[in-house]
Design an enzyme around this catalytic site. Structure first.
Site, PDB file in Angstrom:
ATOM      1  CE1 TYR A 484      17.179 -88.917 -54.444  1.00 32.45           C
ATOM      2  CE2 TYR A 484      16.898 -91.450 -55.734  1.00 32.45           C
ATOM      3  CZ  TYR A 484      16.994 -90.072 -54.005  1.00 32.45           C
ATOM      4  OH  TYR A 484      17.695 -91.136 -53.140  1.00 32.45           O
ATOM      5  CB  SER A 564      19.873 -88.392 -50.618  1.00 28.98           C
ATOM      6  OG  SER A 564      20.532 -89.327 -50.591  1.00 28.98           O
ATOM      7  CG  ASP A 647      23.141 -87.208 -44.099  1.00 27.72           C
ATOM      8  OD1 ASP A 647      22.695 -87.746 -43.776  1.00 27.72           O
ATOM      9  OD2 ASP A 647      22.766 -86.882 -44.717  1.00 27.72           O
ATOM     10  CG  HIS A 682      19.650 -87.871 -45.499  1.00 27.74           C
ATOM     11  ND1 HIS A 682      21.251 -87.538 -46.329  1.00 27.74           N
ATOM     12  CD2 HIS A 682      19.070 -88.383 -46.731  1.00 27.74           C
ATOM     13  CE1 HIS A 682      21.439 -87.646 -47.235  1.00 27.74           C
ATOM     14  NE2 HIS A 682      19.994 -88.353 -47.689  1.00 27.74           N
TER      15      HIS A 682
END
Length: 711
Positions: A484, A564, A647, A682
């Protein structure tokens, strides 16, 4: 100074593209994607945006493009012979009861439970811990297809009312409702267009935040501005709600209102992330005195954060990183507000303070030591009373409660330790097992290793590696590497039953704790933020190289995944090192780093990324790694881009434009596809959608790594 020039959108069709590839015997014929003449100029640099039209999510042309892309993608997936077996195996390993920790309101306890494969977890209520549990609210009844989710959930202090939010199809928008708990009757009032909001009760009503209704047809893509705080009185219409706070001069600010446990104070938090500021301002109103104005605790928004824990009489316990990158807790006295008078309750420690809560007159502080939890208990003056002995090395969450509570609950988990709920007695300082998971999983068959590998600049980066015991380090194991690296988000050890089918096929799961997270405090976050963002990509590339060097895998057996900000990560590293990975799964990624601030709450990310409109240095930095703008004519890994039609956090236009460009530039035979989920956001909007998407991702990974799973 802003020097961003918008050029008129040309409707002239200049080119239609069509490509095909053959991978593992499956021929892929990509749909034609129209290119248009559109350019933007940033600080003297002209940028072509040939697929700008795909930003129009409500246009018939975009809908047709999505339909054609999904047709190609699902035809490919349907030809993978074991796809259905993968899905069935995922359903089996996921099908066990899952519980949340309970919390108390008066004599009642409330908890959530999912029987196994329910699309949404159900809220239950029972009298005492031994009472019979009854359904309080079943979100599975919100929609026939299970894609409407429960958002906000808050019970009034007197236990009379429940206020809750529903999001449709995975959108971040919520509509609030009120239930009378005794009768389980839902009252007629509804509160609409709620987003980025808390829900705090006081005197028969609650405070919440909302936006004005967006333009019809643009609900999922238009920029969200002018956040307002309202007070809603139960039994009235939304049109009668009292406006508590707005700031017309600063449209890109967030405003949150929360009451203290005793409902004596209303605390207003204001952030200004649209201007690139990381912190917040803090104000309070004494409701017991009927005050209407707000008194500042922190008058101006800056880069330091201030989070209310609770009040102690007329003073406030606040968690802050002011002059404390690892966070600390201070006591603020409104009668002596100068910073020199702040009293340190929990001074900054070497380990970052990950969370702090209050219950039973104590403070429960969770610290991180090398990405695992440590819990300390203090009295309200900051005196250390004891450490909570945890069952293993892993992650803990919970310890919340009211001042009069005699015990609290917490949940412990790790990669091979299914979430288990414990009860902690505050007086005796003893922990007892409250609820163990009912799952057919033998943890002793697996092992977890934490390694520290050198990144490009020599920084030691931690990574967890999980697999079945007896793994041979021969460079031929399929590996799924996840990352991430941003927004101070920590990737902590946690159990995911959907990984079991990976392990069963001899697979390895690795999690790299990249800079940009908060695993080692704000300094670690700062090391991967804005102009330092390349460090995140270097950390991830170095993790991949470590796994290959140590013979866990090879480039032909390595898959990478992130969602993301992690989708941005995957897109960036496969641009920079397309030779290093065999499979890439960028999910709901921020792919257009020059325009992310144009949609919904994308401006909220400016403190993390900077902005192409901010100055030339930030533009050049973003342009240098933007996944969309750094695709070139070369061979890319087998790629499955995923996004969803609802999203409205990272709008699907990011993935649409990226996938179209990837299909245009890709020179190899690996498939480069996009899977667009319907009625999802999302994150997956239901259990069934989560399992369906995971099955397709795993099937795609297995097929392109040359793994034939056996179940």
């Amino acid at each position: 100074m802003r020097r961003f020039l918008l050029f008129a959108f040309s409707l002239l069709l200049v080119l239609s593209i069509s490509f095909q590839s053959i991978a593992q015997g499956i021929r892929v014929q990509y749909p034609k994607t129209v290119k248009v003449n559109h350019t933007d100029t940033y600080f003297g640099t002209t940028i072509t945006d040939s697929y700008r039209w795909l930003e129009k999510d409500d246009s018939p042309e975009t809908a047709k493009w999505v339909e054609e892309q999904n047709k190609v993608t699902f035809e490919y997936l349907e030809k993978i012979p074991y796809r259905q077996k993968v899905k069935e195996r995922l359903e089996k390993v996921f099908n066990y009861p899952k519980y949340s920790s309970p919390f108390r309101r008066g004599d009642n306890y409330i908890f959530f439970k999912n029987d196994g494969l329910q699309n949404q977890s159900v809220a239950y209520i029972q009298k005492g811990l031994e009472g019979k549990a009854e359904v309080l609210l079943d979100p599975n009844t919100f929609s026939t297809d299970g894609t409407s989710r429960l958002g906000a959930f808050s019970i009034s202090k007197d236990g009379k009312y429940l206020a809750y939010g529903i999001s449709q199809g995975g959108s971040d928008w919520q509509t609030y409702y009120v239930m009378e708990i005794a009768s389980k009757k839902v009252l007629p009032e509804t509160i609409e267009w709620v987003k980025v909001s808390g829900l705090s009760w006081q005197a028969g009503g609650f405070y919440y935040s909302r936006y004005d209704a967006p333009e019809k047809g643009k609900e999922l893509s238009s920029k969200n501005e002018n956040h307002k705080v309202y007070y809603h009185k139960v039994g009235t219409e939304q049109s009668q709600d009292e406006l508590i706070y707005q700031d017309k001069d600063n449209p890109q600010r967030f405003h949150f209102a929360a009451t203290t446990e005793d409902e004596k104070f209303l605390v207003l938090s204001i952030s200004d992330r649209g201007k690139g500021k990381r912190g917040d301002a803090l104000f309070f109103r004494d409701l017991s005195k009927g005050e209407k104005g707000f008194t500042p605790i922190i008058a101006e928004v800056g880069d330091d954060s201030f989070d209310l824990i609770d009040n102690v009489g007329d003073k406030f316990l606040i968690e802050t990183n002011r002059n404390a990158p690892n966070n600390k807790v201070i006591l603020f006295d409104p009668k002596n507000p100068d910073e020199k008078n702040w009293k340190e309750i929990l001074p900054e420690r070497e380990q970052p303070l990950n969370s702090v809560s209050s219950a039973g007159g104590k403070l429960f502080a969770t610290y991180l030591k090398d990405v695992t939890s440590r819990v300390s208990v203090y009295d309200l003056t900051g005196k250390l009373e004891n450490e909570v002995e945890l069952p293993a090395i892993g992650t803990v969450g919970g310890f919340g409660g009211d001042r009069e509570d005699k015990f609290v609950f917490y949940t412990f988990t790790s990669f091979t330790f299914a979430p288990t709920i414990y009860r902690y007695d505050i007086a005796t300082k003893k922990t007892t097992l409250f609820r163990a998971p009912e799952i057919d999983f033998k943890a002793t068959d697996y092992e977890t290793k934490q390694v520290f590998y050198p990144s490009k600049d020599g920084t030691k980066v931690p990574m967890f590696i999980v697999h079945k015991k007896g793994l041979k380090l021969d460079g031929n194991n399929p590996v799924l590497l996840y990352g991430y690296g941003g927004f101070s988000v920590n990737l902590l050890p946690g159990f995911n039953p959907l990984l079991i089918p990976i392990f069963e096929q001899g697979g390895v799961y690795a999690v790299a704790n990249l800079r940009g997270g908060n695993e080692y405090g704000e300094k670690w976050h700062e090391g991967g933020r804005k102009l330092n963002k390349q460090n995140v990509f270097d950390d991830f590339i170095s993790a991949s190289e470590y796994l290959i060097k140590e013979k866990y895998t090879s480039s032909e057996k390595l898959a990478i995944q992130g969602g993301s900000n992690g989708g941005l990560l995957v897109g960036a590293v496969m641009n920079q090192r397309p030779d290093l990975f065999k499979v890439a799964i960028p999910q709901v990624g921020v792919m257009d780093m020059l325009r992310f601030q144009k949609f919904t709450i994308g401006w909220n990310w400016i403190p993390e990324y900077g902005s192409s409109e901010q100055d030339e240095a930030n533009f050049k930095n973003l342009y240098a790694y933007s996944p969309l703008h750094n695709l070139k004519e070369t061979k890319y890994p087998a790629t499955l881009v995923t996004t969803a039609d609802h999203d409205d956090r990272v709008v699907p236009a990011h993935s649409f434009k990226y996938a179209a460009t990837l299909q245009e530039k890709h020179q190899g035979t690996n498939p480069v596809l996009i899977r667009v989920n319907v009625k999802s956001g999302h994150g997956a909007s239901s259990t069934s959608k989560r399992i369906e998407e995971t099955a397709d991702i795993y099937s795609f990974i297995f097929y392109n790594l040359g793994v034939t799973p056996s179940y």
